[in-house]
Write a protein that holds these residues in place. Structure first.
Motif, PDB file in Angstrom:
ATOM      1  N   TYR A  71      47.440  34.518  43.111  1.00 52.33           N
ATOM      2  CA  TYR A  71      46.340  35.383  43.545  1.00 52.33           C
ATOM      3  C   TYR A  71      46.150  36.547  42.569  1.00 52.33           C
ATOM      4  CZ  TYR A  71      43.797  38.704  46.509  1.00 52.33           C
ATOM      5  OH  TYR A  71      42.896  39.608  46.994  1.00 52.33           O
ATOM      6  N   TYR A  72      47.257  37.191  42.193  1.00 53.39           N
ATOM      7  CA  TYR A  72      47.205  38.329  41.274  1.00 53.39           C
ATOM      8  C   TYR A  72      46.634  37.901  39.918  1.00 53.39           C
ATOM      9  CZ  TYR A  72      48.783  42.427  38.657  1.00 53.39           C
ATOM     10  OH  TYR A  72      48.818  43.552  37.878  1.00 53.39           O
ATOM     11  N   ASN A  73      47.106  36.776  39.392  1.00 50.35           N
ATOM     12  CA  ASN A  73      46.622  36.295  38.094  1.00 50.35           C
ATOM     13  C   ASN A  73      45.138  35.937  38.137  1.00 50.35           C
ATOM     14  OD1 ASN A  73      49.081  36.669  36.819  1.00 50.35           O
ATOM     15  ND2 ASN A  73      49.778  34.589  37.233  1.00 50.35           N
ATOM     16  N   ALA A  74      44.675  35.398  39.267  1.00 49.56           N
ATOM     17  CA  ALA A  74      43.251  35.090  39.404  1.00 49.56           C
ATOM     18  C   ALA A  74      42.414  36.373  39.381  1.00 49.56           C
ATOM     19  CB  ALA A  74      43.005  34.318  40.701  1.00 49.56           C
ATOM     20  N   LEU A  75      42.906  37.416  40.031  1.00 44.44           N
ATOM     21  CA  LEU A  75      42.192  38.697  40.009  1.00 44.44           C
ATOM     22  C   LEU A  75      42.168  39.292  38.599  1.00 44.44           C
ATOM     23  CD1 LEU A  75      43.466  40.361  43.301  1.00 44.44           C
ATOM     24  CD2 LEU A  75      41.183  39.454  42.851  1.00 44.44           C
ATOM     25  N   ILE A  76      43.283  39.204  37.901  1.00 44.85           N
ATOM     26  CA  ILE A  76      43.337  39.713  36.527  1.00 44.85           C
ATOM     27  C   ILE A  76      42.356  38.958  35.635  1.00 44.85           C
ATOM     28  CG2 ILE A  76      44.812  39.796  34.461  1.00 44.85           C
ATOM     29  CD1 ILE A  76      45.374  42.062  36.380  1.00 44.85           C
ATOM     30  N   ASP A  77      42.286  37.641  35.791  1.00 43.48           N
ATOM     31  CA  ASP A  77      41.324  36.854  35.013  1.00 43.48           C
ATOM     32  C   ASP A  77      39.897  37.280  35.313  1.00 43.48           C
ATOM     33  OD1 ASP A  77      43.309  35.417  33.764  1.00 43.48           O
ATOM     34  OD2 ASP A  77      43.126  33.659  35.097  1.00 43.48           O
ATOM     35  N   ARG A  78      39.608  37.579  36.552  1.00 47.60           N
ATOM     36  CA  ARG A  78      38.252  38.013  36.928  1.00 47.60           C
ATOM     37  C   ARG A  78      37.919  39.381  36.333  1.00 47.60           C
ATOM     38  NH1 ARG A  78      33.841  36.603  36.821  1.00 47.60           N
ATOM     39  NH2 ARG A  78      32.365  37.360  38.323  1.00 47.60           N
ATOM     40  N   VAL A  79      38.880  40.296  36.360  1.00 50.68           N
ATOM     41  CA  VAL A  79      38.673  41.616  35.746  1.00 50.68           C
ATOM     42  C   VAL A  79      38.442  41.458  34.247  1.00 50.68           C
ATOM     43  CG1 VAL A  79      39.788  43.815  35.180  1.00 50.68           C
ATOM     44  CG2 VAL A  79      39.939  42.920  37.493  1.00 50.68           C
ATOM     45  N   ASN A  80      39.243  40.626  33.609  1.00 46.77           N
ATOM     46  CA  ASN A  80      39.070  40.389  32.173  1.00 46.77           C
ATOM     47  C   ASN A  80      37.694  39.815  31.866  1.00 46.77           C
ATOM     48  OD1 ASN A  80      41.546  41.373  31.343  1.00 46.77           O
ATOM     49  ND2 ASN A  80      42.558  39.386  31.526  1.00 46.77           N
ATOM     50  N   GLY A  81      37.218  38.912  32.712  1.00 48.49           N
ATOM     51  CA  GLY A  81      35.883  38.349  32.524  1.00 48.49           C
ATOM     52  C   GLY A  81      34.802  39.414  32.617  1.00 48.49           C
ATOM     53  N   LYS A  82      34.927  40.310  33.596  1.00 49.06           N
ATOM     54  CA  LYS A  82      33.946  41.392  33.738  1.00 49.06           C
ATOM     55  C   LYS A  82      33.967  42.312  32.520  1.00 49.06           C
ATOM     56  CE  LYS A  82      31.816  40.930  37.621  1.00 49.06           C
ATOM     57  NZ  LYS A  82      30.365  40.795  37.643  1.00 49.06           N
ATOM     58  N   LEU A  83      35.163  42.661  32.070  1.00 49.95           N
ATOM     59  CA  LEU A  83      35.270  43.561  30.916  1.00 49.95           C
ATOM     60  C   LEU A  83      34.819  42.884  29.623  1.00 49.95           C
ATOM     61  CD1 LEU A  83      38.595  45.401  31.784  1.00 49.95           C
ATOM     62  CD2 LEU A  83      36.257  46.187  32.138  1.00 49.95           C
ATOM     63  N   ASN A  84      35.067  41.590  29.480  1.00 51.18           N
ATOM     64  CA  ASN A  84      34.578  40.864  28.304  1.00 51.18           C
ATOM     65  C   ASN A  84      33.063  40.793  28.290  1.00 51.18           C
ATOM     66  OD1 ASN A  84      37.079  40.398  27.150  1.00 51.18           O
ATOM     67  ND2 ASN A  84      37.358  38.444  28.202  1.00 51.18           N
ATOM     68  N   THR A  85      32.460  40.646  29.472  1.00 45.60           N
ATOM     69  CA  THR A  85      31.000  40.658  29.568  1.00 45.60           C
ATOM     70  C   THR A  85      30.451  42.006  29.125  1.00 45.60           C
ATOM     71  OG1 THR A  85      31.062  39.082  31.392  1.00 45.60           O
ATOM     72  CG2 THR A  85      29.053  40.375  31.142  1.00 45.60           C
ATOM     73  N   LEU A  86      31.064  43.067  29.573  1.00 47.96           N
ATOM     74  CA  LEU A  86      30.634  44.409  29.166  1.00 47.96           C
ATOM     75  C   LEU A  86      30.808  44.599  27.663  1.00 47.96           C
ATOM     76  CD1 LEU A  86      29.620  47.204  29.956  1.00 47.96           C
ATOM     77  CD2 LEU A  86      31.986  47.860  30.394  1.00 47.96           C
TER      78      LEU A  86
END
Length: 130
Positions: A107-122
């Motif tokens: 669960y934690y790793n999935a959240l980290i991947d999602r945060v990374n995706g948002k920041l990469n988009t930015l």
């Protein structure tokens, strides 16, 4: 203005939950041989309710004072008071704790991947799509 429409804040709350759950599981594993220790767990529902309801606002008595809101955070950790798994009163089931730890890590790793995706988009937007 909320740059991501609350997504990052929600992901941050999820990461806080996962971190607290991981600490609680680690504490249970560390106390597996402690007599009369009761296993603890984290309630996502109570953390979510506390996040919604527990905001403190300041009373201003001068126009020069700043407005602010501070959130009060309660952990949501509870123990199984009536659980007794072994003869010494310890309530920790090592197999269950390891399974919870594996699930929480995913669960934690999935959240980290999602945060990374948002920041990469930015980052892509800032660089102009390059």
């Amino acid at each position: 203005m909320d740059l991501f429409g609350g997504t990052i804040r929600n992901l941050e709350n999820g990461l806080s939950y996962a971190t607290l759950k991981n600490k609680t599981i680690a504490n249970n594993i560390a106390n597996v041989d402690t007599p009369n220790y009761k296993a603890k767990d984290v309630s996502f529902k109570s953390m979510l309710e506390n996040a919604k309801l527990s905001t403190i606002t300041a009373n201003k008595n001068d126009i020069r004072h700043y407005d602010f809101d501070a959130e009060q955070f309660q952990s949501g950790v509870f123990d199984y008071a009536n659980l007794r798994a072994r003869h010494n009163g310890n309530g920790v089931n090592m197999d269950a704790e390891q399974a919870k730890l594996a699930e929480n890590t995913i669960y934690y790793n999935a959240l980290i991947d999602r945060v990374n995706g948002k920041l990469n988009t930015l980052n892509t937007v800032i660089k102009g799509g390059k």
